[in-house]
Design an enzyme around this catalytic site. Structure first.
Site, short mmCIF file in Angstrom:
data_model
loop_
_atom_site.label_atom_id
_atom_site.label_comp_id
_atom_site.label_asym_id
_atom_site.label_seq_id
_atom_site.Cartn_x
_atom_site.Cartn_y
_atom_site.Cartn_z
N ASP A 123 0.83 -1.20 0.00
CA ASP A 123 0.00 0.00 0.00
C ASP A 123 0.88 1.26 0.00
O ASP A 123 0.61 2.23 -0.71
CB ASP A 123 -0.89 -0.07 1.25
CG ASP A 123 -1.97 0.97 1.21
OD1 ASP A 123 -2.71 1.00 0.21
OD2 ASP A 123 -2.06 1.78 2.17
N LYS B 68 1.35 4.36 -2.90
CA LYS B 68 1.34 5.81 -2.65
C LYS B 68 2.61 6.46 -3.19
O LYS B 68 2.58 7.56 -3.75
CB LYS B 68 1.19 6.10 -1.16
CG LYS B 68 -0.15 5.61 -0.60
CD LYS B 68 -0.27 5.84 0.89
CE LYS B 68 -1.56 5.23 1.41
NZ LYS B 68 -1.68 5.27 2.85
#
Ligand code: ADP
Ligand code: ASP
Ligand code: MG
Length: 805
Positions: A665, A669
């Site tokens: 994750d 980003k």
């Protein structure tokens, strides 16, 4: 003496006629009152003539229904006193029956009969109004305009023969003093034939009789509070215009503001008679005063659209520098009796285009082809084309003259609403700019332009996908802010569709009761998008709060259609490069601030740095609240696995904590940040250190949780290797595009070390912020702050669309 004109909507039935009589009797002045037929009667009469001419027997039933309608109205108005009027009506309808019968024998529509019959509605309505006034004990007499109003019928319409009409009127009035009720719409030609003034001609009758009676004012009564800034049926937000100049009113009426007929103005203008447009159903409202005075304080007063048009265009090098081409085009159109709505010729003289009525298109084309047949044969003219399905949109206001920027405001509003402009015309008077557009775009264009000139709120139609935690929080925030945004910023945010993965709800005009609507039908994203991008609303936004890659696959087609997309979903931003690149080029706006750091202004800060010419040297950050929490507390006193369990219990992790521990994750980003910086980074370019030991990556969740303590030894080793520094899970970008995600040891005073447990933090080292980097820090997860990031994007989109924020 005041002239009043009541339209068909004001005399539609007995109750309304009662209101008309109330209005008349409440006023003290001497009156001349022009009335239209009861609403719909003229249409019905024309239909009867056509049916009879086609020997369609339905005319008999239609005639009977019309008779009934008038007889019932008479009885409702007059009660027992209605007998003489109903007897007269019976006689009228008997002779109409004979006329229609004659028409059916002829078998084709005869103009004389059509003119005679289509004007009968006004004969009957004036009798009803006159009787109703007298029934209330007031003085009144009837005047049949066919006895006094003499006109010449020409291509330009009915031209009043003032002297002849005045003479007849004087003779007539000598015997009939008092209030006069006049039939609108009808007249007589110089050679004695009964005729009409053209559809909606009662407004013209009103002005003519105001002139003939030397009235001081003409009050035109309808079912709206006067002239509005746009047709209220198309733009419910239209606002009332208190004052208009004659010329403004002419332009608005010409381009389709049905509330006044364009011809009305001429007799009033010549005699400077003010026209007051008013509402029969709201007589206390002052209405719109139309007079010679100009008020130029506001640039644009109104916007209109006019459909049923076509563009005729003539192209070819043979017209360049050749005098008279335009004249020949217009002569050909005149020959075919086609009137021209708009004209445009580029300075290259390579083409001449004009807008005409769609119903005239074919005869216009044939006439121009014939007139230019020689040039067409020799290829000097290459093309004569007709494009149907065109609408004209006009913005009108005396205040536009000499004021720069109006056209750009118009075209910007059209562009933002994704409306293609085909042809442009501005009169030398500069009080009207008109454009030809596709009729299918007309309503959206009208609303966008209306809002673009701040005549009404900017309306944004919103579809929400993924009504989960973030979606629900976003929904609640928008609902809570709605009325304030509408009041203070003229921004009307309407959530009109909500979709989950399997079910959805489509609502109109918007979800109102404050709660998410029940999802009452099967989800279908094509139908969803079509509903959100409603033809009558200028702007559409889809907010994707799902975490679905499949939904992200739709963005491209939505953006290409001009639907703006806002999302906290990281798939598009970090997924395949080709998909991402295409999204950035589409005409819709694509915003995703909440993908990194939720509500924190991380991407906007980066954009501001880059857009103002700064150079980014490095970006470092802690982009996972979960990992921030774990390493904040990991000081060796408690095993790492115990901290993971505690974080799970507090709800700080994903259901499967490996989703956090794997660092994927965070890597997503970082990819989004890198791409924002202009680097063509993909997920596979990120050097990613996963905290999940390879042996545990694939095992089922319960097994993983059982074996969680296997993380303890390696993590303890990392901590002691850090030699007194703290461990942080850091995402890093270096100039050149190198991207790494993993554990690093940092001194206690490092910006990334001194954060609160679930904070996100990003540090930008740039040419400007070299020695002392720019830091953005704060809570970076949770539905409320993520929804706020999404909402802020929505307001940025709205601002770009012209909202005053
Ligand atoms: P009447 O029967 O009184 O002649 P019309 O139907 O001819 O009334 O005209 C009134 C209607 O004109 C209104 O109900 C409204 O829908 C329409 N209209 C179109 N454009 C405008 C505008 N700019 N301002 C007010 N009304 C408008
Ligand atoms: N009754 C006529 C029409 O419908 C004239 C009018 O109402 O203005 O066209
Ligand atoms: Mg009208």
């Amino acid at each position: 003496m005041i002239a009043h004109k009541f339209g068909g909507s004001s005399v539609a039935n007995a109750e309304r006629i009662g209101k008309v009589v109330d209005i008349l009797l409440a006023r003290a002045e001497r009156q001349v009152v022009v009335v239209s037929a009861l609403q719909g009667v003229t249409d019905a009469l024309i239909e009867l003539v056509k049916q009879a001419a086609n020997r369609d027997q339905r005319w008999r039933a239609g005639l009977e229904a019309l008779h009934q309608r008038h007889a019932t109205t008479a009885t409702a108005l007059l009660g027992a006193a209605a007998a003489p009027l109903t007897a007269w009506l019976a006689e009228e309808f008997r002779s109409l029956h004979d006329l229609l019968h004659a028409q059916s024998l002829v078998g084709a529509v005869t103009t004389d009969l059509l003119d005679l019959i289509s004007g009968l509605g006004e004969v009957w309505s004036s009798a009803l109004v006159d009787a109703a006034v007298r029934n209330r004990g007031a003085e009144s007499s009837r005047l049949d305009a066919r006895d006094v109003l003499i006109v010449d019928k020409t291509e330009l319409g009915a031209i009043v023969q003032w002297d002849a009409s005045q003479r007849r009127l004087t003779e007539h009035l000598a015997s009939q003093p008092g209030r006069t009720i006049v039939t609108g719409f009808v007249a007589r030609t110089t050679d004695g034939r009964i005729t009409t003034l053209g559809r909606n001609g009662s407004d013209y009758s009103g002005a003519i009789f105001a002139a003939l009676f030397s009235a001081k004012e003409l009050h035109v009564w309808s079912d709206v509070d006067g002239v509005l800034s746009a047709d209220p049926r198309l733009v419910p937000e239209a606002v009332h215009i208190p004052r208009l100049s004659y010329s403004e009113a002419c332009e608005l009426a010409y381009f389709g503001a049905k509330v006044l007929h364009p011809q009305t103005m001429a007799p009033a203008i010549e005699r400077s008679i003010p026209i007051i447009a008013r509402n029969t159903f709201h007589p206390e409202h002052p209405g719109t005063r139309i007079a010679a005075e100009r008020d130029t304080s506001q640039a644009v007063k109104g916007v209109t659209t006019f459909t049923g048009l076509a563009i005729l265009s003539l192209e070819g090098a043979g017209m360049i520098g050749v005098p008279g081409s335009a004249e020949r085009v217009f002569a050909a159109l005149k020959h075919a009796r086609v009137s021209v709505v708009m004209i445009s010729q580029g300075s290259s003289e390579h083409s001449i285009c004009c807008v005409i009525r769609e119903s005239d298109a074919e005869s216009a084309r044939l006439s121009v082809l014939e007139s230019f047949h020689r040039e067409l044969a020799s290829r000097q003219i290459t093309n004569v084309t007709v494009t149907r399905g065109i609408a004209a949109l006009a913005v009108v206001g005396d205040g536009m003259a000499g004021r720069p920027g109006i056209a750009s405001q118009l075209f910007a509003a059209l562009a933002r609403a994704n409306v293609n402009v085909r042809l442009i015309a501005q009169g030398a008077s500069e009080r009207n700019i008109s454009v030809a557009i596709d009729a299918a775009d007309a309503r959206r264009a009208l609303r966008a332009v209306h809002a673009g000139f701040y005549l009404s709120a900017q309306t944004i139609s919103i579809g929400l996908i993924g009504p989960g935690h973030v979606g629900a929080a976003f929904f609640a925030q928008v609902q809570a802010a709605r009325s304030r945004l509408l009041r203070d910023h003229d921004l009307d945010l309407r959530i009109r569709a909500v979709a989950g993965s399997r079910r959805m709800a489509l609502t109109e005009p918007q979800v109102t009761d404050g709660a998410l609507p029940p999802l009452d039908r099967d989800a279908d994203l094509a139908a969803f998008a079509a509903h959100v991008q409603a033809e009558h609303l200028p702007h559409a936004v889809i907010v994707d709060c799902s975490a679905s890659d499949a939904v992200a696959d739709h963005y491209d087609s939505w953006l290409a259609r001009g639907i703006h997309v806002i999302t906290p979903n990281k798939h598009a931003g970090s997924g395949p490069w080709a998909r991402y690149e295409s999204l950035r080029k589409r005409r819709g706006q694509f915003r995703y601030e909440a993908t990194v750091g939720a509500g924190l202004p991380i991407l906007t800060t980066l954009r501001d740095l880059l857009d103002t010419g700064d150079e980014v040297l490095a970006v470092e950050g802690i982009l996972s609240g979960t990992l921030a929490y774990l390493f904040h507390h990991f000081d060796g006193k408690r095993p790492f696995s115990a901290l993971v369990r505690q974080a799970m219990e507090l709800g700080y992790t994903e259901p499967d904590p490996r989703d956090d521990l794997s660092g994927r994750d965070v890597a997503r980003k970082l990819v989004i940040l890198a791409r924002e910086n202009g680097w063509r980074t993909g997920l596979s370019d990120v050097q990613l250190e996963s905290l999940v030991p390879p042996g545990l990556a694939q095992v089922p969740l319960p097994t993983f949780l059982d074996r969680l303590p296997e993380l303890d030894a390696p993590m303890a080793a990392r901590l002691s290797a850090a030699g007194g520094k703290v461990l942080r899970y850091v995402a890093r970008l270096q100039s050149g595009g190198k991207a790494t995600v993993g554990l690093v040891g940092l001194t206690h005073d490092h910006a990334l070390a001194r954060i609160r447990p679930t904070d996100n933090v990003v540090q930008f080292t740039t040419a400007r912020y070299r020695d002392n980097p720019l830091v953005v820090q704060g809570p970076g997860a949770g539905p409320e702050v993520t929804a706020m990031g999404v909402f802020a994007d929505l307001l940025r989109v709205a601002a770009k669309l012209g909202a005053r924020l």
